[in-house]
Design a protein around this motif. Structure first.
Motif, PDB file in Angstrom:
ATOM      1  N   TRP A  10       0.597  -1.266  -0.390  1.00 47.00           N
ATOM      2  CA  TRP A  10       0.307   0.179   0.375  1.00 47.00           C
ATOM      3  C   TRP A  10       0.985   1.426   0.231  1.00 47.00           C
ATOM      4  O   TRP A  10       0.995   2.552  -0.964  1.00 47.00           O
ATOM      5  CB  TRP A  10      -1.123   0.017   1.348  1.00 47.00           C
ATOM      6  N   ARG A  48      12.115   5.441  13.597  1.00 49.34           N
ATOM      7  CA  ARG A  48      11.059   4.491  13.945  1.00 49.34           C
ATOM      8  C   ARG A  48      11.006   3.241  13.360  1.00 49.34           C
ATOM      9  O   ARG A  48      11.990   3.058  12.593  1.00 49.34           O
ATOM     10  CB  ARG A  48       9.723   5.457  12.124  1.00 49.34           C
ATOM     11  N   HIS A  54       1.382  -0.186   6.146  1.00 48.92           N
ATOM     12  CA  HIS A  54      -0.110  -0.303   5.793  1.00 48.92           C
ATOM     13  C   HIS A  54      -0.959   1.157   5.910  1.00 48.92           C
ATOM     14  O   HIS A  54      -2.107   1.164   5.983  1.00 48.92           O
ATOM     15  CB  HIS A  54      -1.020  -1.587   6.209  1.00 48.92           C
ATOM     16  N   SER A  55      -0.259   1.878   7.660  1.00 53.35           N
ATOM     17  CA  SER A  55      -0.761   2.650   7.290  1.00 53.35           C
ATOM     18  C   SER A  55      -1.614   4.147   6.287  1.00 53.35           C
ATOM     19  O   SER A  55      -0.445   4.048   5.786  1.00 53.35           O
ATOM     20  CB  SER A  55       0.050   3.484   8.918  1.00 53.35           C
ATOM     21  N   PHE A  56      -1.935   5.090   6.998  1.00 59.96           N
ATOM     22  CA  PHE A  56      -2.468   5.880   5.491  1.00 59.96           C
ATOM     23  C   PHE A  56      -2.031   7.185   5.805  1.00 59.96           C
ATOM     24  O   PHE A  56      -1.920   7.983   5.023  1.00 59.96           O
ATOM     25  CB  PHE A  56      -4.151   6.556   5.396  1.00 59.96           C
ATOM     26  N   ALA A 124      -0.446  -3.008  14.561  1.00 62.86           N
ATOM     27  CA  ALA A 124      -1.919  -2.781  14.450  1.00 62.86           C
ATOM     28  C   ALA A 124      -2.849  -2.287  15.692  1.00 62.86           C
ATOM     29  O   ALA A 124      -3.231  -1.283  16.077  1.00 62.86           O
ATOM     30  CB  ALA A 124      -2.376  -4.175  14.287  1.00 62.86           C
ATOM     31  N   LEU A 174       1.924   4.444  18.839  1.00 61.40           N
ATOM     32  CA  LEU A 174       1.896   5.159  17.410  1.00 61.40           C
ATOM     33  C   LEU A 174       3.728   4.241  18.090  1.00 61.40           C
ATOM     34  O   LEU A 174       4.666   5.599  16.838  1.00 61.40           O
ATOM     35  CB  LEU A 174       2.181   7.128  17.249  1.00 61.40           C
ATOM     36  N   VAL A 179      10.590   1.283  21.720  1.00 61.26           N
ATOM     37  CA  VAL A 179      10.119   0.128  19.701  1.00 61.26           C
ATOM     38  C   VAL A 179       9.636  -1.274  20.787  1.00 61.26           C
ATOM     39  O   VAL A 179      10.186  -1.470  21.458  1.00 61.26           O
ATOM     40  CB  VAL A 179      11.031  -0.124  19.567  1.00 61.26           C
ATOM     41  N   ARG A 306      -7.805  -6.808   0.041  1.00 61.85           N
ATOM     42  CA  ARG A 306      -8.170  -6.167  -0.266  1.00 61.85           C
ATOM     43  C   ARG A 306      -7.264  -5.827  -1.329  1.00 61.85           C
ATOM     44  O   ARG A 306      -6.411  -4.990  -1.043  1.00 61.85           O
ATOM     45  CB  ARG A 306      -8.320  -5.260   0.975  1.00 61.85           C
ATOM     46  N   HIS A 396      -8.901   7.637  13.699  1.00 64.15           N
ATOM     47  CA  HIS A 396      -8.294   6.436  13.857  1.00 64.15           C
ATOM     48  C   HIS A 396      -6.864   6.936  13.837  1.00 64.15           C
ATOM     49  O   HIS A 396      -6.923   8.154  13.027  1.00 64.15           O
ATOM     50  CB  HIS A 396      -8.521   5.488  12.799  1.00 64.15           C
ATOM     51  N   GLY A 398      -4.026   5.238  12.440  1.00 70.48           N
ATOM     52  CA  GLY A 398      -3.505   5.126  11.316  1.00 70.48           C
ATOM     53  C   GLY A 398      -4.169   5.133  10.317  1.00 70.48           C
ATOM     54  O   GLY A 398      -3.744   5.354   9.125  1.00 70.48           O
ATOM     55  N   LYS A 399      -5.018   6.393   9.779  1.00 63.86           N
ATOM     56  CA  LYS A 399      -5.788   6.438   9.249  1.00 63.86           C
ATOM     57  C   LYS A 399      -5.717   8.366   8.743  1.00 63.86           C
ATOM     58  O   LYS A 399      -5.455   9.314   9.611  1.00 63.86           O
ATOM     59  CB  LYS A 399      -7.054   6.263   8.587  1.00 63.86           C
TER      60      LYS A 399
HETATM   61  C1  LIG Z   1      -6.409  -2.599   3.182  1.00 63.04           C
HETATM   62  C2  LIG Z   1      -6.220  -2.038   4.997  1.00 63.04           C
HETATM   63  C3  LIG Z   1      -7.620  -2.304   5.868  1.00 63.04           C
HETATM   64  C4  LIG Z   1      -7.458  -1.896   6.561  1.00 63.04           C
HETATM   65  N1  LIG Z   1      -8.651  -2.775   7.937  1.00 63.04           N
HETATM   66  C5  LIG Z   1      -8.820  -2.223   9.299  1.00 63.04           C
HETATM   67  C6  LIG Z   1      -9.277  -2.930   9.911  1.00 63.04           C
HETATM   68  O1  LIG Z   1     -10.449  -3.415   9.871  1.00 63.04           O
HETATM   69  N2  LIG Z   1      -9.205  -1.778  11.088  1.00 63.04           N
HETATM   70  C7  LIG Z   1      -8.866  -1.087  11.749  1.00 63.04           C
HETATM   71  O2  LIG Z   1      -9.243  -0.542  12.364  1.00 63.04           O
HETATM   72  N3  LIG Z   1      -7.297  -0.986  10.999  1.00 63.04           N
HETATM   73  C8  LIG Z   1      -7.729  -0.927   9.791  1.00 63.04           C
HETATM   74  N4  LIG Z   1      -6.768  -0.582   9.054  1.00 63.04           N
HETATM   75  C9  LIG Z   1      -5.464   0.312   9.539  1.00 63.04           C
HETATM   76  C10 LIG Z   1      -4.076  -0.653   9.984  1.00 63.04           C
HETATM   77  O3  LIG Z   1      -4.196  -1.357  10.675  1.00 63.04           O
HETATM   78  C11 LIG Z   1      -3.305   0.237  10.540  1.00 63.04           C
HETATM   79  O4  LIG Z   1      -2.759   1.378  10.053  1.00 63.04           O
HETATM   80  C12 LIG Z   1      -2.065  -0.441  11.507  1.00 63.04           C
HETATM   81  O5  LIG Z   1      -1.210  -0.118  11.761  1.00 63.04           O
HETATM   82  C13 LIG Z   1      -1.219  -1.602  10.094  1.00 63.04           C
HETATM   83  O6  LIG Z   1      -0.063  -1.498  10.787  1.00 63.04           O
HETATM   84  P1  LIG Z   1       1.421  -1.821   9.997  1.00 63.04           P
HETATM   85  O7  LIG Z   1       2.048  -3.033  10.786  1.00 63.04           O
HETATM   86  O8  LIG Z   1       0.984  -1.542   8.855  1.00 63.04           O
HETATM   87  O9  LIG Z   1       2.084  -0.472  10.881  1.00 63.04           O
HETATM   88  P2  LIG Z   1       2.850   0.478  10.154  1.00 63.04           P
HETATM   89  O10 LIG Z   1       2.228   1.424   9.129  1.00 63.04           O
HETATM   90  O11 LIG Z   1       3.926   0.344   9.767  1.00 63.04           O
HETATM   91  O12 LIG Z   1       2.953   1.165  11.801  1.00 63.04           O
HETATM   92  C14 LIG Z   1       2.019   2.231  12.245  1.00 63.04           C
HETATM   93  C15 LIG Z   1       2.315   2.419  13.721  1.00 63.04           C
HETATM   94  O13 LIG Z   1       2.853   1.387  14.016  1.00 63.04           O
HETATM   95  C16 LIG Z   1       4.445   2.309  14.345  1.00 63.04           C
HETATM   96  N5  LIG Z   1       4.791   0.583  14.754  1.00 63.04           N
HETATM   97  C17 LIG Z   1       5.175  -0.530  14.067  1.00 63.04           C
HETATM   98  N6  LIG Z   1       5.815  -1.511  14.439  1.00 63.04           N
HETATM   99  C18 LIG Z   1       6.021  -0.730  15.373  1.00 63.04           C
HETATM  100  C19 LIG Z   1       7.048  -1.209  16.846  1.00 63.04           C
HETATM  101  N7  LIG Z   1       7.576  -2.619  16.697  1.00 63.04           N
HETATM  102  N8  LIG Z   1       7.132  -1.059  18.022  1.00 63.04           N
HETATM  103  C20 LIG Z   1       6.740   0.323  17.811  1.00 63.04           C
HETATM  104  N9  LIG Z   1       6.182   0.602  17.138  1.00 63.04           N
HETATM  105  C21 LIG Z   1       5.310   0.137  16.458  1.00 63.04           C
HETATM  106  C22 LIG Z   1       4.921   2.588  13.376  1.00 63.04           C
HETATM  107  O14 LIG Z   1       5.898   3.781  14.005  1.00 63.04           O
HETATM  108  C23 LIG Z   1       3.748   3.696  13.049  1.00 63.04           C
HETATM  109  O15 LIG Z   1       3.400   4.186  13.673  1.00 63.04           O
HETATM  110  C24 LIG Z   1      -6.418  -0.884   7.339  1.00 63.04           C
HETATM  111  C25 LIG Z   1      -5.476  -0.318   6.784  1.00 63.04           C
HETATM  112  C26 LIG Z   1      -5.732  -1.269   5.342  1.00 63.04           C
HETATM  113  C27 LIG Z   1      -4.213  -0.183   4.060  1.00 63.04           C
END
Ligand SMILES: Cc1cc2nc3c(=O)[nH]c(=O)nc-3n(C[C@H](O)[C@H](O)[C@H](O)COP(=O)(O)OP(=O)(O)OC[C@H]3O[C@@H](n4cnc5c(N)ncnc54)[C@H](O)[C@@H]3O)c2cc1C
Length: 444
Positions: A10, A48, A54-56, A124, A174, A179, A306, A396, A398-399
């Motif tokens: 994404w 970071r 997958h965050s927006f 997540a 966040l 970490v 998706r 949210h 992450g959005k």
């Molecule tokens: C198609 C799609 C569907 C989705 N569906 C849902 C849903 O059903 N419900 C919902 O609530 N959200 C949903 N989301 C949003 C998604 O769950 C969140 O944006 C989530 O954070 C993505 O997880 P990621 O592993 O990609 O995190 P990233 O986007 O990589 O990181 C998110 C945050 O977490 C931090 N982070 C990552 N790893 C660590 C770590 N080890 N220690 C400390 N901080 C860390 C990052 O620095 C950042 O601040 C969806 C997103 C997409 C693209």
């Protein structure tokens, strides 16, 4: 870009963020992770962590060191408890799909999940990712302990009884206080869900939402999708059962791959090229969705593929406000001339007490609005943001959203505590980036 967001398709934040890491590190264990953080801090670089990217929002963006924890993904400990729950400690980088598989092999599952399984568990929980269910909280409510590497490169075990304040930001913060290296999750015995998916008139959904046997409280997991420009909705009711028939694989492929992805991509392209057909496309889509009922292990019911790329904004509002919010959004859509080929998604959650949870202190309804990535989203999202602001909407993490620390402090009763703990845990801003500075406020 592949290296910046390992494994991510994404790359939403990567498309919009101007910052690029000077170094990407792939620590294999907590000792290497602690050394990476300590070295970066000594060099004056910011750090970071990234999960699946997958965050927006640009929450994981950095122009310092980006840490991918993909290799920190092992199940470490399994503690079965007399009440039937099991505590599972797992590396923070594990993707939800892999976690679900590992738990299933142990006869276990998470109580609730969101609608995809591509994210890392750390990413997540850090953004407050949630599913739906009026008696259930988001993923972070299932975390009972977390191992954190602090800005000083120290490894700290946190839980409600050990470093409880740090635990608050560890389980949903966040990555602002450190970490995550590992998390301990409270899991339950694996279970089957009976999924009932039916197109309904939107007005019937809204009439039957409440009451003890209503759609929200009368089902373990209820959600619906509303197709803008229509009065139609797709409802999803998922409840536990002991046995039942699965979905024919061909039907699953037709619904989840062909219709929800291939055909949906084509209709979005058509709506982009010829906006005037959007209303008709949505009406056809809403009517052509056929009902289906099937039974499957919970992770298969919660998550689906998706593949159509979109922008998303999601707000949590008090559950009692959801009808008013939808009515106002509908009025704006009809008067604005905006064309929206993507449905909006409405979900529910129980009140919880996590400091930065979008469901903190109130029964919650979530409204997620989407726009196909080739179409402008700004006007629609701004309008929805103005509407939910009247109902104390919380975005949210992450959005996409436009709020800053001043507004967020009015929305979260424990926001000042979160700011204080962040400042104590990371006094020099090792984990800062522009997104965190916006939402937590500049350092004083
Ligand atoms: C198609 C799609 C569907 C989705 N569906 C849902 C849903 O059903 N419900 C919902 O609530 N959200 C949903 N989301 C949003 C998604 O769950 C969140 O944006 C989530 O954070 C993505 O997880 P990621 O592993 O990609 O995190 P990233 O986007 O990589 O990181 C998110 C945050 O977490 C931090 N982070 C990552 N790893 C660590 C770590 N080890 N220690 C400390 N901080 C860390 C990052 O620095 C950042 O601040 C969806 C997103 C997409 C693209």
């Amino acid at each position: 870009m592949g290296e910046t967001t390992p494994g991510a398709r994404w790359q939403n934040w990567a498309r919009t963020a101007s910052s690029r890491p000077v170094r990407v590190e792939h620590p294999r264990d907590v000792a290497e992770l602690a050394a990476c953080v300590a070295t970066a801090a000594e060099q004056g670089l910011t750090v970071r962590a990234v999960g699946a990217g997958h965050s927006f929002t640009a929450a994981a963006a950095t122009d310092g060191v980006l840490l991918s924890l993909d290799a920190v993904d092992a199940i470490e400990q399994v503690q079965r408890r007399p009440d039937g729950t099991t505590l599972v400690t797992v590396g923070a980088g594990i993707r939800l799909a892999a976690l679900n598989g590992a738990l299933a092999a142990l006869g276990l599952a998470l109580r609730n999940l969101g609608d995809i399984d591509r994210q890392s568990i750390a990413g997540a929980i850090s953004t407050g990712t949630h599913g739906t269910g009026a008696r259930l909280g988001g993923l972070a409510t299932q975390v009972v302990a977390a191992r954190l590497v602090t800005a000083a490169g120290e490894v700290v075990e946190t839980s409600p009884t050990h470093e409880p304040e740090l635990f608050e930001l560890a389980r949903l913060g966040l990555g602002s206080a450190g970490v995550l290296a590992a998390v301990t999750l409270e899991t339950v015995p694996a279970f089957l869900l009976r999924a009932v998916e039916e197109p309904w008139p939107l007005d019937a959904v809204l009439e039957q939402l409440d009451g003890p046997d209503g759609l929200v409280d009368g089902n373990e997991h209820f959600e619906f999708y509303w197709f803008p420009h229509t009065r139609r909705a797709l409802t999803k009711r998922n409840n536990r059962v002991d046995s039942g028939r699965g979905l024919n694989p061909l039907r699953r492929w037709v619904d989840d791959e062909l219709l929800s992805n291939t055909v949906f991509e084509a209709t979005n392209r058509l709506a982009t090229a010829v906006p005037a057909v959007t209303r008709r496309l949505n009406a056809v889509a809403a009517r052509s969705l056929s009902a289906r009922t099937y039974v499957a292990p919970s992770p298969q019911v919660f998550a689906s593929p998706r593949r159509v790329v979109f922008r998303e904004m999601e707000y949590a509002v008090p559950r009692a406000a959801v009808r008013d919010v939808l009515a106002e959004v509908d009025r704006w859509v009809e008067s604005s001339g905006e064309r929206l080929p993507f449905p909006a998604e409405i979900r529910f959650a129980a009140a919880d007490d996590l400091w930065l949870s979008t469901a903190h202190g109130r029964e919650t309804a979530y409204l997620a609005v989407h726009q196909y990535w080739r179409l402008p989203h700004e006007r629609y999202f701004s309008a929805v943001e103005r509407i939910v602001a009247e109902h104390d909407g919380r975005p949210h993490w992450g959005k996409l959203h436009g709020l800053d620390a001043e507004r967020l402090a009015q929305l979260y009763p424990r926001f000042a505590d979160a700011q204080r703990v962040r400042a104590q845990a990371d006094p020099t801003g090792v984990f800062d980036n522009p997104y965190l500075t916006r939402v937590f406020g500049p350092r004083t």
